[in-house]
Write a protein that holds these residues in place. Structure first.
Motif, short mmCIF file in Angstrom:
data_model
loop_
_atom_site.label_atom_id
_atom_site.label_comp_id
_atom_site.label_asym_id
_atom_site.label_seq_id
_atom_site.Cartn_x
_atom_site.Cartn_y
_atom_site.Cartn_z
N ARG A 98 0.83 -1.21 0.00
CA ARG A 98 0.00 0.00 0.00
C ARG A 98 0.87 1.26 0.00
O ARG A 98 0.50 2.27 -0.61
CB ARG A 98 -0.91 -0.01 1.22
CG ARG A 98 -1.79 -1.25 1.32
CD ARG A 98 -2.63 -1.20 2.57
NE ARG A 98 -2.97 -2.52 3.06
CZ ARG A 98 -3.75 -2.74 4.12
NH1 ARG A 98 -4.26 -1.72 4.78
NH2 ARG A 98 -4.01 -3.97 4.52
N SER B 155 -7.81 -0.48 3.06
CA SER B 155 -7.78 -1.41 1.93
C SER B 155 -7.26 -0.75 0.66
O SER B 155 -7.37 0.47 0.47
CB SER B 155 -9.17 -1.98 1.68
OG SER B 155 -10.03 -0.97 1.17
N VAL B 156 -6.73 -1.59 -0.24
CA VAL B 156 -6.22 -1.10 -1.52
C VAL B 156 -7.34 -0.43 -2.31
O VAL B 156 -7.13 0.62 -2.95
CB VAL B 156 -5.59 -2.25 -2.32
CG1 VAL B 156 -5.32 -1.83 -3.77
CG2 VAL B 156 -4.30 -2.72 -1.66
N SER B 157 -8.52 -1.00 -2.30
CA SER B 157 -9.64 -0.42 -3.05
C SER B 157 -10.00 0.97 -2.50
O SER B 157 -10.26 1.90 -3.28
CB SER B 157 -10.86 -1.34 -3.00
OG SER B 157 -11.30 -1.53 -1.66
N GLN B 158 -9.99 1.11 -1.19
CA GLN B 158 -10.28 2.41 -0.58
C GLN B 158 -9.19 3.42 -0.90
O GLN B 158 -9.47 4.58 -1.20
CB GLN B 158 -10.42 2.26 0.94
CG GLN B 158 -11.65 1.51 1.38
CD GLN B 158 -12.88 2.41 1.47
OE1 GLN B 158 -13.51 2.71 0.46
NE2 GLN B 158 -13.19 2.84 2.67
N THR C 7 -7.15 3.40 -3.50
CA THR C 7 -7.23 3.73 -4.92
C THR C 7 -8.33 4.76 -5.19
O THR C 7 -8.13 5.75 -5.92
CB THR C 7 -7.49 2.47 -5.76
OG1 THR C 7 -6.44 1.52 -5.51
CG2 THR C 7 -7.54 2.78 -7.24
N GLU C 8 -9.49 4.55 -4.57
CA GLU C 8 -10.60 5.48 -4.74
C GLU C 8 -10.27 6.84 -4.11
O GLU C 8 -10.59 7.90 -4.68
CB GLU C 8 -11.87 4.91 -4.11
CG GLU C 8 -13.08 5.82 -4.15
CD GLU C 8 -13.55 6.17 -5.55
OE1 GLU C 8 -14.23 7.20 -5.71
OE2 GLU C 8 -13.24 5.41 -6.50
#
Length: 403
Positions: A311, A382-385, A387-388
């Motif tokens: 991350r 999280s990676v998704s969070q 990234t967003e």
């Protein structure tokens, strides 16, 4: 002598706030918690604000606590902590960081690393003592110093130096009233670290000026490519240093509130006296859990560190891609991107980011000297969070630039 009602009324304080101690009244509320509270309970907001692992405490650590409860371990422990835990802490520090402590006299288990810092400052500060604090830094050091009667003296560090403390800047801040130096490496909020070579000239200044050091090493396990070097492991520094650490960050145990302090027997004994009269002892069940973490939790700890490392690379690249300069953090789980070229204060940027893009981060000015013009972003999510969040921040930056 009889005091009439008019005199009595005039002698009363104007408000309840007037009863407060002046040093407490002067303290500002936590800038970190303010932005966290604004985001709390909002599912539409991505929060990069609070320094807390997004992992749950490993199951076998939780199970050890549950079993302790089932076995009725609900009593007080020794004020200094259970002998088993103190022995394991000493064993761990010797193996990992090459510093040796007597568990019977030189280790104190506390209610989080924060209590250990508070105890150390209260045990050492006399009114008017100057406490040297490299900044940007964890927001609690200066307020606790002030409450204890000391005078915090900030020493600015810079991104061009990877936020390392230099011997020259330390020496320049020292006066005849200087007594303590507080260190926090790996750094919250910058992610900066200090190597053995970096520490040597600092140790020389410390010795020449007869300083005591409080070394907050709560992020010691969270380094990427370079192993943490404890200041207490430097030649001649062990007896001058109170090493503070805990289980919150490395073992995902923030809510367990368990830390420790290690140092010279006389310093630990003084801290223990305050500890005895304030909190008595740390939670018995939490100490059982911490013992399990030290004995059997290294694999989970290593997996968490590897995830943070992935991350870390993601957010540094992401910030640079959207046009924000970002020092590459080598420890902890924070990035500290610069927003200095956007014509806004850190507070203005963070407020606009939260309002318009629903991303919560902490304005850098709350961390002291050198913090203005930066934003603290925790990548313990999280990676998704992440990234967003970076995508939303990019939209906000482009709007500010008029692109």
């Amino acid at each position: 002598m009889i005091i009439d009602e008019q005199q009595r009324s005039a002698s009363k304080r104007a408000s309840m706030a007037d009863y407060l101690a002046p040093q407490v009244r002067a303290i500002k509320p936590s800038g970190i918690r303010r932005f966290f509270d604004l985001a709390a309970g909002r599912k539409d907001i991505i929060t990069l604000g609070v320094g807390e692992p997004d992992f749950v405490t490993p199951w076998h650590v939780r199970e050890a606590c549950v079993y302790a409860l089932e076995m009725g371990k609900t009593q007080y422990t020794s004020n200094a902590g259970t002998p088993e835990l103190r022995e394991e802490i000493a064993y761990y520090l010797h193996n990992e960081f090459k510093v040796t402590y007597d568990p019977a006299k030189e280790v104190l288990v506390t209610v989080g690393g924060s209590e250990a810092i508070d105890l150390a400052l209260r045990a050492l500060i006399a009114p008017g003592d100057e406490i040297l604090v490299p900044e940007p830094c964890y927001i609690s050091y200066s307020p606790i110093t002030s409450i204890s009667g000391g005078v915090p003296v900030g020493i600015e560090t810079y991104a061009k130096d990877s936020f390392k403390l230099t011997a020259e800047s330390l020496q320049a801040a020292i006066t005849p009233r200087s007594k303590l130096l507080i260190l926090c490496y790996p750094s919250n909020p910058t992610g900066g670290i200090m190597t053995y070579e970096d520490w040597l000239p600092i140790a020389k200044v410390v010795e020449e000026n007869d300083l005591i050091v409080i070394s907050d090493e709560i992020y010691a396990e969270l380094t990427y490519g370079t192993k943490h070097v404890s200041f207490a492991a430097l030649p001649g520094m062990k007896d001058r240093t109170i090493l503070v650490s805990g289980f919150s960050k490395s073992f995902a145990m923030t809510g367990w509130r368990l830390g420790y302090a290690c140092g010279h027997p006389e310093l630990i004994a003084a801290m223990l006296k305050i500890h005895q009269y304030t909190v008595m002892c740390a939670s018995n069940m939490a100490q059982v859990a911490a013992l399990e973490a030290l004995r059997n939790g290294m694999e989970e700890k290593d997996r968490m560190v590897e995830s943070y490392n992935q991350r870390r690379r993601l957010v540094v690249k992401g910030f640079r891609d959207i046009g924000l300069e970002c020092h590459e953090p080598q420890g902890a789980f924070y990035a500290f991107p610069s927003i200095a070229g956007l014509g806004m204060t850190s507070e203005e940027f963070a407020t606009g980011l939260l309002t318009e893009q629903k991303v919560a981060a902490v304005p850098g000015d709350v961390f002291g000297l050198g913090g203005e013009g930066h934003l603290r972003c925790s990548y313990a999510t999280s990676v998704s969070q992440l990234t967003e969040a970076i995508e939303r921040m990019g939209q906000y930056v482009r709007k500010i630039k008029g692109e």
